[in-house]
Design an enzyme around this catalytic site. Structure first.
Site, PDB file in Angstrom:
ATOM      1  N   ASP A  79       0.871  -1.172   0.000  1.00 28.93           N
ATOM      2  CA  ASP A  79       0.000   0.000   0.000  1.00 28.93           C
ATOM      3  C   ASP A  79       0.908   1.222   0.000  1.00 28.93           C
ATOM      4  OD1 ASP A  79      -1.920  -1.926   0.393  1.00 28.93           O
ATOM      5  OD2 ASP A  79      -2.778  -1.023   2.207  1.00 28.93           O
ATOM      6  N   HIS A 138       4.877  -7.563  -0.335  1.00 30.97           N
ATOM      7  CA  HIS A 138       4.564  -8.841  -0.949  1.00 30.97           C
ATOM      8  C   HIS A 138       5.252  -8.973  -2.309  1.00 30.97           C
ATOM      9  CE1 HIS A 138       1.099  -9.769   1.840  1.00 30.97           C
ATOM     10  NE2 HIS A 138       1.247  -8.465   2.046  1.00 30.97           N
ATOM     11  N   SER A 241       8.284   3.793   4.648  1.00 33.10           N
ATOM     12  CA  SER A 241       9.520   3.942   3.901  1.00 33.10           C
ATOM     13  C   SER A 241       9.232   3.875   2.414  1.00 33.10           C
ATOM     14  CB  SER A 241      10.540   2.892   4.320  1.00 33.10           C
ATOM     15  OG  SER A 241      11.827   3.249   3.852  1.00 33.10           O
TER      16      SER A 241
END
Length: 272
Positions: A79, A138, A241
């Site tokens: 995200d 992921h 980050s």
């Protein structure tokens, strides 16, 4: 190379974030953070169930999201906000509009000239994870990991004000570089970039990598048969980050994404 003050600050914050306070106080800390940062907890457990602030940062989805299983669908690994996306000019990508960085320098010294040149004139995309985002990352497509390199460095903030004023920010900061091949044998790199208050960048398949620790020299890990599948959870940032993906020319056909928010599992490119 001695450790930078930003690393010391981040390590101290990490100790606070990992501390398990008495239940009543931890609930106050967690609920305050959720309200302050505007976290959407609809896909996660209640904030009160997390025993530390770090446990809340690194929360897992209650149920995995659905994503395309088509081999040509390249999904977002996280995200995030796409701060820049486009085509490399030889080895130059945009940190932010008007400020370039060299992919050769970002990848560091533990890749050969040919390995670096494999992505020249290819595609790049920068994913910025803010403190309110889901912090796990992921695998974006079925792949083979060829090498992982941990490069110690500074931990400057990677938010937009910092990106606009500090040239080569990604190159100065601590990072983990993964050299990968997609199912067609085309090379691409995923670069996890540390930032202020990111105590740890976890890499599940290589527990020897210890970020924001005492390492001052790079570490290199080569693999022969390390295959990961699309959607695999392979770690997390402890706070927000950046992830940078650099791909061989012709491998990815991106949509126009600069300035847009994306979710893990969303198809963002055609994987050729």
């Amino acid at each position: 190379m001695s450790r930078h003050i930003t690393s010391a600050i981040s390590q101290s914050f990490g100790k606070f974030a990992n501390k398990e306070f008495p239940t009543w106080f931890q609930k106050v800390v967690n609920s305050s953070y959720v309200k302050l940062m505007g976290l959407d907890m609809s896909e996660f457990h209640s904030p009160s169930t997390y025993k530390s602030l770090n446990a809340l940062f690194t929360r897992k989805l209650r149920e995995d999201r659905k994503y395309s299983l088509d081999s040509e669908a390249f999904i977002s690994p996280c995200d995030s906000l796409i701060s820049e996306c486009g085509t490399l000019q030889e080895d130059y990508a945009l940190q932010i509009k008007g400020m370039r960085y060299s992919s050769d320098e970002l990848l560091g010294e533990h890749f050969s000239s040919d390995e670096k040149k494999s992505i020249h004139d290819g595609e790049f995309i920068n994913f910025y994870l803010s403190p309110k985002d889901y912090h796990r990352y992921h695998i974006p497509t079925n792949l083979k990991v060829l090498r992982a390199v941990h490069i110690p460095g500074k931990l400057y903030p990677v938010n937009f004000p910092s990106l606009r004023k500090r040239l080569n920010l990604f190159i100065e900061n601590e990072r983990v570089v993964l050299m990968c091949e997609n199912a067609s044998g085309k090379k691409f790199y995923m670069v996890l970039v540390g930032a202020l208050n990111v105590g740890v960048m976890q890499v599940a398949f290589e527990p020897k990598i210890k970020t924001n620790a005492d390492a001052v020299t790079s570490s290199v890990y080569d693999y022969k048969d390390l295959y990961l599948n699309k959607g695999d959870d392979f770690g997390c940032f402890e706070m927000g980050s950046t992830i940078v993906i650099l791909a061989q020319k012709g491998m990815l056909e991106f949509k126009e994404l600069t300035g847009k928010n994306v979710k893990y599992g969303e198809t963002i490119a055609n994987n050729v």
